[in-house]
Motif scaffolding. Structure first.
Motif, PDB file in Angstrom:
ATOM      1  N   THR A  31      29.637  59.560   4.223  1.00 38.93           N
ATOM      2  CA  THR A  31      28.762  58.772   5.082  1.00 38.93           C
ATOM      3  C   THR A  31      29.546  57.637   5.735  1.00 38.93           C
ATOM      4  O   THR A  31      30.670  57.319   5.313  1.00 38.93           O
ATOM      5  CB  THR A  31      27.622  58.135   4.263  1.00 38.93           C
ATOM      6  OG1 THR A  31      28.213  57.217   3.320  1.00 38.93           O
ATOM      7  CG2 THR A  31      26.792  59.189   3.535  1.00 38.93           C
ATOM      8  N   LEU A  32      28.936  57.023   6.721  1.00 39.94           N
ATOM      9  CA  LEU A  32      29.526  55.853   7.374  1.00 39.94           C
ATOM     10  C   LEU A  32      29.871  54.787   6.330  1.00 39.94           C
ATOM     11  O   LEU A  32      30.981  54.258   6.330  1.00 39.94           O
ATOM     12  CB  LEU A  32      28.551  55.285   8.421  1.00 39.94           C
ATOM     13  CG  LEU A  32      28.914  53.926   9.015  1.00 39.94           C
ATOM     14  CD1 LEU A  32      30.149  54.025   9.887  1.00 39.94           C
ATOM     15  CD2 LEU A  32      27.748  53.373   9.803  1.00 39.94           C
ATOM     16  N   ASP A  33      28.932  54.477   5.460  1.00 37.90           N
ATOM     17  CA  ASP A  33      29.166  53.438   4.451  1.00 37.90           C
ATOM     18  C   ASP A  33      30.334  53.794   3.534  1.00 37.90           C
ATOM     19  O   ASP A  33      31.165  52.939   3.227  1.00 37.90           O
ATOM     20  CB  ASP A  33      27.903  53.212   3.597  1.00 37.90           C
ATOM     21  CG  ASP A  33      26.775  52.564   4.391  1.00 37.90           C
ATOM     22  OD1 ASP A  33      27.054  51.924   5.426  1.00 37.90           O
ATOM     23  OD2 ASP A  33      25.612  52.698   3.963  1.00 37.90           O
ATOM     24  N   ALA A  34      30.411  55.050   3.107  1.00 37.50           N
ATOM     25  CA  ALA A  34      31.489  55.465   2.201  1.00 37.50           C
ATOM     26  C   ALA A  34      32.847  55.356   2.879  1.00 37.50           C
ATOM     27  O   ALA A  34      33.814  54.855   2.287  1.00 37.50           O
ATOM     28  CB  ALA A  34      31.245  56.895   1.714  1.00 37.50           C
ATOM     29  N   ARG A  36      33.641  53.515   5.577  1.00 37.40           N
ATOM     30  CA  ARG A  36      33.924  52.103   5.871  1.00 37.40           C
ATOM     31  C   ARG A  36      34.444  51.409   4.619  1.00 37.40           C
ATOM     32  O   ARG A  36      35.460  50.710   4.663  1.00 37.40           O
ATOM     33  CB  ARG A  36      32.658  51.408   6.392  1.00 37.40           C
ATOM     34  CG  ARG A  36      32.907  49.933   6.758  1.00 37.40           C
ATOM     35  CD  ARG A  36      31.623  49.226   7.179  1.00 37.40           C
ATOM     36  NE  ARG A  36      30.608  49.385   6.158  1.00 37.40           N
ATOM     37  CZ  ARG A  36      29.350  49.772   6.398  1.00 37.40           C
ATOM     38  NH1 ARG A  36      28.939  50.029   7.618  1.00 37.40           N
ATOM     39  NH2 ARG A  36      28.485  49.896   5.415  1.00 37.40           N
ATOM     40  N   ASP A  37      33.769  51.617   3.486  1.00 36.59           N
ATOM     41  CA  ASP A  37      34.195  50.983   2.234  1.00 36.59           C
ATOM     42  C   ASP A  37      35.579  51.458   1.813  1.00 36.59           C
ATOM     43  O   ASP A  37      36.400  50.664   1.365  1.00 36.59           O
ATOM     44  CB  ASP A  37      33.178  51.258   1.118  1.00 36.59           C
ATOM     45  CG  ASP A  37      31.855  50.547   1.351  1.00 36.59           C
ATOM     46  OD1 ASP A  37      31.790  49.645   2.230  1.00 36.59           O
ATOM     47  OD2 ASP A  37      30.868  50.906   0.678  1.00 36.59           O
ATOM     48  N   GLU A  40      38.194  49.743   4.124  1.00 36.28           N
ATOM     49  CA  GLU A  40      38.313  48.303   3.888  1.00 36.28           C
ATOM     50  C   GLU A  40      38.900  47.998   2.516  1.00 36.28           C
ATOM     51  O   GLU A  40      39.624  47.024   2.353  1.00 36.28           O
ATOM     52  CB  GLU A  40      36.955  47.626   4.072  1.00 36.28           C
ATOM     53  CG  GLU A  40      36.512  47.626   5.535  1.00 36.28           C
ATOM     54  CD  GLU A  40      35.145  47.018   5.758  1.00 36.28           C
ATOM     55  OE1 GLU A  40      34.614  46.346   4.846  1.00 36.28           O
ATOM     56  OE2 GLU A  40      34.598  47.206   6.860  1.00 36.28           O
ATOM     57  N   ARG A  62      34.326  47.330  11.987  1.00 34.42           N
ATOM     58  CA  ARG A  62      32.912  47.646  11.745  1.00 34.42           C
ATOM     59  C   ARG A  62      32.148  47.861  13.049  1.00 34.42           C
ATOM     60  O   ARG A  62      31.334  48.782  13.145  1.00 34.42           O
ATOM     61  CB  ARG A  62      32.247  46.540  10.930  1.00 34.42           C
ATOM     62  CG  ARG A  62      32.707  46.533   9.494  1.00 34.42           C
ATOM     63  CD  ARG A  62      32.029  45.447   8.695  1.00 34.42           C
ATOM     64  NE  ARG A  62      32.447  45.513   7.301  1.00 34.42           N
ATOM     65  CZ  ARG A  62      31.990  44.697   6.369  1.00 34.42           C
ATOM     66  NH1 ARG A  62      31.124  43.749   6.669  1.00 34.42           N
ATOM     67  NH2 ARG A  62      32.412  44.823   5.131  1.00 34.42           N
ATOM     68  N   GLU A  66      30.583  51.489  13.536  1.00 32.84           N
ATOM     69  CA  GLU A  66      29.121  51.565  13.514  1.00 32.84           C
ATOM     70  C   GLU A  66      28.552  51.923  14.888  1.00 32.84           C
ATOM     71  O   GLU A  66      27.613  52.712  14.986  1.00 32.84           O
ATOM     72  CB  GLU A  66      28.549  50.250  12.980  1.00 32.84           C
ATOM     73  CG  GLU A  66      28.861  50.095  11.491  1.00 32.84           C
ATOM     74  CD  GLU A  66      28.698  48.686  10.946  1.00 32.84           C
ATOM     75  OE1 GLU A  66      28.126  47.816  11.633  1.00 32.84           O
ATOM     76  OE2 GLU A  66      29.151  48.461   9.804  1.00 32.84           O
TER      77      GLU A  66
END
Length: 154
Positions: A31-34, A36-37, A40, A62, A66
Motif C-alpha cells: 500500500t501507499l502507507d507501507a 512510504r514508511d 522513510e 510525501r 500521495e
C-alpha cells in the motif's frame, strides 16, 4: 563540523525515491502507507554496503507520492496527451510510467517552477537510463505536460 545535505540535494533525492516508490507499488501488493514508511525508515540516509543513501526531503516525497496515487487518473490522462497517440501510458516502460506520475504530481500540486521540475526529472531519467534516449523523451513529454499543467509559467 560536517555540513548536512543541502535542500536542493534533499529535494532531488526525494524525487528519485518517489519514482522508485511508485515503481515498487506498481510491482507489489504494498500500500501507499507501507511503501512510504519503508522508504522513510530504511532508505532516507541509510547506509548500505558502506555507501550512505541520500537524505530525502520528506515533505516533497510525501506530496509527490500521495498526489501521484490520489490523482493518478488525471495525471495519466495528461501524460497520455503528451505521448504519441500510439503509445498510451500503460504501454511505456514501468520506470518511465512511475517517473511521469511523480513529475505530473509535482507539476499539478508542487510549488517548484515547471522548468525546475522538468530538469530534475530528466536527471532522474539519466540515473535510470544513462546510455539511452529516454532522457530526451522524458524532456519532451514533461515539457508538454508542464505547458498543460501550468501554462502561465511559459
Amino acid at each position: 563540523m560536517t555540513k548536512g545535505p543541502d535542500k536542493r540535494q534533499m529535494k532531488s533525492a526525494a524525487r528519485l525515491y518517489a519514482v522508485q516508490a511508485l515503481f515498487q507499488m506498481e510491482h507489489s501488493a504494498l500500500t501507499l502507507d507501507a511503501v512510504r514508511d519503508e522508504f522513510e525508515t530504511h532508505r532516507f540516509g541509510a547506509v548500505y554496503e558502506g555507501e550512505e543513501l541520500a537524505e530525502g526531503d520528506v515533505k516533497l516525497f510525501r506530496l509527490v507520492l500521495e498526489t501521484a496515487v490520489s490523482d493518478q487518473a488525471p495525471i495519466d490522462q495528461m501524460t497520455d496527451r503528451a505521448l504519441v497517440a500510439k503509445w498510451p501510458i500503460d504501454r511505456i516502460d514501468p520506470t518511465l510510467r512511475a517517473l511521469f506520475r511523480a513529475a505530473g504530481a509535482e507539476l499539478v500540486k508542487g510549488d517548484a517552477p515547471p522548468k525546475v521540475v522538468i530538469n530534475e526529472y530528466v536527471d532522474v531519467a539519466k540515473a535510470f537510463f544513462p546510455e539511452g534516449r529516454e532522457p530526451k523523451f522524458v524532456n519532451a513529454v514533461l515539457d508538454h505536460m508542464a505547458r498543460e499543467a501550468k501554462p502561465e509559467a511559459f
